[in-house]
Write a protein that holds these residues in place. Structure first.
Motif, PDB file in Angstrom:
ATOM      1  N   TYR A 168       0.838  -1.186   0.000  1.00 27.09           N
ATOM      2  CA  TYR A 168       0.000   0.000   0.000  1.00 27.09           C
ATOM      3  C   TYR A 168       0.879   1.244   0.000  1.00 27.09           C
ATOM      4  N   ILE A 169       0.611   2.142  -0.924  1.00 26.99           N
ATOM      5  CA  ILE A 169       1.193   3.479  -0.875  1.00 26.99           C
ATOM      6  C   ILE A 169       0.126   4.365  -0.251  1.00 26.99           C
ATOM      7  N   VAL A 170       0.318   4.725   1.006  1.00 33.21           N
ATOM      8  CA  VAL A 170      -0.690   5.462   1.773  1.00 33.21           C
ATOM      9  C   VAL A 170      -0.335   6.946   1.761  1.00 33.21           C
ATOM     10  N   ARG A 171      -1.280   7.773   1.296  1.00 31.97           N
ATOM     11  CA  ARG A 171      -1.058   9.221   1.315  1.00 31.97           C
ATOM     12  C   ARG A 171      -2.085   9.884   2.225  1.00 31.97           C
ATOM     13  N   SER A 172      -1.594  10.721   3.138  1.00 31.32           N
ATOM     14  CA  SER A 172      -2.485  11.434   4.050  1.00 31.32           C
ATOM     15  C   SER A 172      -1.810  12.719   4.491  1.00 31.32           C
ATOM     16  N   ALA A 173      -2.619  13.635   5.012  1.00 33.71           N
ATOM     17  CA  ALA A 173      -2.086  14.921   5.454  1.00 33.71           C
ATOM     18  C   ALA A 173      -1.346  14.799   6.777  1.00 33.71           C
ATOM     19  N   LYS A 174      -1.835  13.931   7.636  1.00 35.48           N
ATOM     20  CA  LYS A 174      -1.240  13.755   8.961  1.00 35.48           C
ATOM     21  C   LYS A 174      -0.817  12.303   9.155  1.00 35.48           C
ATOM     22  N   GLU A 175       0.067  12.090  10.120  1.00 35.17           N
ATOM     23  CA  GLU A 175       0.491  10.735  10.427  1.00 35.17           C
ATOM     24  C   GLU A 175      -0.711   9.877  10.771  1.00 35.17           C
ATOM     25  N   THR A 176      -0.638   8.622  10.385  1.00 35.01           N
ATOM     26  CA  THR A 176      -1.742   7.709  10.602  1.00 35.01           C
ATOM     27  C   THR A 176      -1.196   6.332  10.909  1.00 35.01           C
ATOM     28  N   GLU A 177      -2.033   5.485  11.447  1.00 33.29           N
ATOM     29  CA  GLU A 177      -1.661   4.087  11.627  1.00 33.29           C
ATOM     30  C   GLU A 177      -1.407   3.497  10.250  1.00 33.29           C
ATOM     31  N   LEU A 178      -0.373   2.662  10.142  1.00 38.71           N
ATOM     32  CA  LEU A 178      -0.031   2.107   8.833  1.00 38.71           C
ATOM     33  C   LEU A 178      -0.049   0.587   8.857  1.00 38.71           C
ATOM     34  N   PRO A 179      -0.483  -0.032   7.766  1.00 34.23           N
ATOM     35  CA  PRO A 179      -0.322  -1.476   7.643  1.00 34.23           C
ATOM     36  C   PRO A 179       1.166  -1.832   7.591  1.00 34.23           C
ATOM     37  N   GLN A 180       1.477  -3.075   7.858  1.00 34.91           N
ATOM     38  CA  GLN A 180       2.872  -3.526   7.789  1.00 34.91           C
ATOM     39  C   GLN A 180       3.412  -3.398   6.374  1.00 34.91           C
ATOM     40  N   TYR A 181       2.589  -3.775   5.422  1.00 35.05           N
ATOM     41  CA  TYR A 181       3.004  -3.752   4.023  1.00 35.05           C
ATOM     42  C   TYR A 181       2.620  -2.412   3.395  1.00 35.05           C
ATOM     43  N   SER A 182       3.333  -1.381   3.755  1.00 31.67           N
ATOM     44  CA  SER A 182       2.937  -0.061   3.271  1.00 31.67           C
ATOM     45  C   SER A 182       4.110   0.901   3.259  1.00 31.67           C
ATOM     46  N   GLN A 183       3.906   1.994   2.544  1.00 37.38           N
ATOM     47  CA  GLN A 183       4.817   3.139   2.558  1.00 37.38           C
ATOM     48  C   GLN A 183       3.949   4.384   2.651  1.00 37.38           C
ATOM     49  N   TRP A 184       4.333   5.288   3.558  1.00 34.45           N
ATOM     50  CA  TRP A 184       3.521   6.477   3.797  1.00 34.45           C
ATOM     51  C   TRP A 184       4.087   7.678   3.057  1.00 34.45           C
ATOM     52  N   ILE A 185       3.201   8.434   2.424  1.00 36.47           N
ATOM     53  CA  ILE A 185       3.549   9.709   1.790  1.00 36.47           C
ATOM     54  C   ILE A 185       2.715  10.789   2.454  1.00 36.47           C
ATOM     55  N   GLN A 186       3.370  11.761   3.060  1.00 35.05           N
ATOM     56  CA  GLN A 186       2.660  12.881   3.663  1.00 35.05           C
ATOM     57  C   GLN A 186       2.526  13.987   2.631  1.00 35.05           C
ATOM     58  N   ALA A 187       1.292  14.376   2.344  1.00 36.94           N
ATOM     59  CA  ALA A 187       1.067  15.409   1.338  1.00 36.94           C
ATOM     60  C   ALA A 187      -0.327  15.990   1.506  1.00 36.94           C
ATOM     61  N   VAL A 188      -0.466  17.248   1.108  1.00 35.63           N
ATOM     62  CA  VAL A 188      -1.744  17.939   1.145  1.00 35.63           C
ATOM     63  C   VAL A 188      -1.981  18.541  -0.234  1.00 35.63           C
ATOM     64  N   GLY A 189      -3.197  18.368  -0.765  1.00 33.87           N
ATOM     65  CA  GLY A 189      -3.524  18.911  -2.073  1.00 33.87           C
ATOM     66  C   GLY A 189      -3.530  20.427  -2.064  1.00 33.87           C
ATOM     67  N   PRO A 190      -3.707  21.036  -3.225  1.00 33.87           N
ATOM     68  CA  PRO A 190      -4.094  20.390  -4.489  1.00 33.87           C
ATOM     69  C   PRO A 190      -2.924  19.712  -5.193  1.00 33.87           C
ATOM     70  N   PHE A 191      -3.256  18.688  -5.977  1.00 31.74           N
ATOM     71  CA  PHE A 191      -2.270  17.926  -6.738  1.00 31.74           C
ATOM     72  C   PHE A 191      -2.531  18.125  -8.231  1.00 31.74           C
ATOM     73  N   SER A 192      -1.467  18.136  -9.013  1.00 26.12           N
ATOM     74  CA  SER A 192      -1.605  18.279 -10.461  1.00 26.12           C
ATOM     75  C   SER A 192      -1.665  16.903 -11.113  1.00 26.12           C
ATOM     76  N   VAL A 193      -2.229  16.864 -12.317  1.00 25.85           N
ATOM     77  CA  VAL A 193      -2.325  15.604 -13.046  1.00 25.85           C
ATOM     78  C   VAL A 193      -0.933  15.058 -13.350  1.00 25.85           C
TER      79      VAL A 193
END
Length: 271
Positions: A168-193
């Motif tokens: 899982y590539i998990v993207r969120s604005a704030k830290e969150t609980e993560l699955p074992q099989y995951s990588q976290w990306i901290q980001a806040v929109g807006p996002f471009s195409v």
């Protein structure tokens, strides 16, 4: 007129700035998970439970009474259903007008490969089937994850018997609980195409899990998915239990409509 604006979205900030420019008395409320906006008005953060002096924890109602709020404007996130339900209840309880900005839903376009689900159980079942069928890199942008969900996501990841556990590539604005099989990306929109396409290609994403938040800030991932032919599993937004259709309540789908309604309301009340 004194207005309490329940915010936390880009549209809420836009409405607040317009109302402040009219020199109205605006109080802007934001949950603790988002950044504090730069607004020239009073800002309260962290919810209303601390304002309750009774056992029923009806802090919003007590705050409305204590602050002598004349108008309650709800511009929270479409998935902040508990806050919206409480807002409708509190406004009705003390008989003040309630107005909501309801961000339009995303609608599928030609070339989209969406599967839309009414609840999380259906969504997770579809995710399990997709992983079991070979999906291995999942872009997960459904917001905060609790420990129970993280464990369930790991169990689903292990259903991939072709390539080993899915990631899982998990993207969120704030830290969150993560699955074992995951990588976290901290980001806040807006996002471009272009940025979203780069991200999807970098992590070799073959499945997107998201919720129907609507709006422009995070819609780019859907356009990128369309161009790259990536399937999307989407959680449909919850319906507000109380339909906003009586004399006290109004709902609008654009910032300008919402602002104009309140501006006219303020103008009429001042005469």
């Amino acid at each position: 007129m004194k207005i309490l604006l329940l915010g936390g979205t880009s549209e809420a900030k836009a409405i607040a700035k317009k109302l402040i420019a009219l020199e109205l008395d605006v109080i802007y409320s934001v949950a603790g998970l988002v950044r504090l906006p730069k607004l020239d008005c009073k800002i309260i953060q962290g919810g209303f439970s601390r304002f309750s002096h009774t056992n029923n924890s009806d802090g919003l109602t007590e705050y409305l009474l204590t602050e002598k709020i004349d108008y309650l404007l709800d511009a929270t996130h479409p998935f902040a259903i508990n806050m919206s339900q409480q807002a409708v209840y509190s406004a009705q309880k003390i008989n003040i007008p309630y107005c909501a900005f309801v961000r339009p839903e995303w609608k599928p376009q030609e070339g989209d490969d969406w599967s839309v689900f009414d609840n999380e159980a259906q969504l997770l079942n579809a995710l399990a089937l997709a992983v079991n069928a070979g999906s291995k890199n999942i872009f997960y942008t459904r917001g905060q994850i609790d420990r129970t969900l993280a464990i369930e996501l790991d169990e689903i990841a292990e259903l991939n018997e072709i390539f080993g556990p899915a990631r899982y590539i998990v993207r969120s604005a704030k830290e969150t609980e993560l699955p074992q099989y995951s990588q976290w990306i901290q980001a806040v929109g807006p996002f471009s195409v272009d940025d979203e396409k780069t991200l999807l290609e970098k992590y070799e994403i073959d499945l997107i899990v998201c919720k129907n938040s609507g709006g422009e800030a995070t819609s780019a991932k859907l356009e990128a998915a369309r161009e790259l032919g990536i399937r999307v599993l989407m959680l449909q937004r919850p319906a507000i239990v109380n339909e906003i259709n009586n004399g006290l309540n109004k709902a609008f789908n654009t910032v300008d409509e919402c602002f104009e309604f309140i501006r006219e309301k303020c103008s009429s009340d001042s005469h």
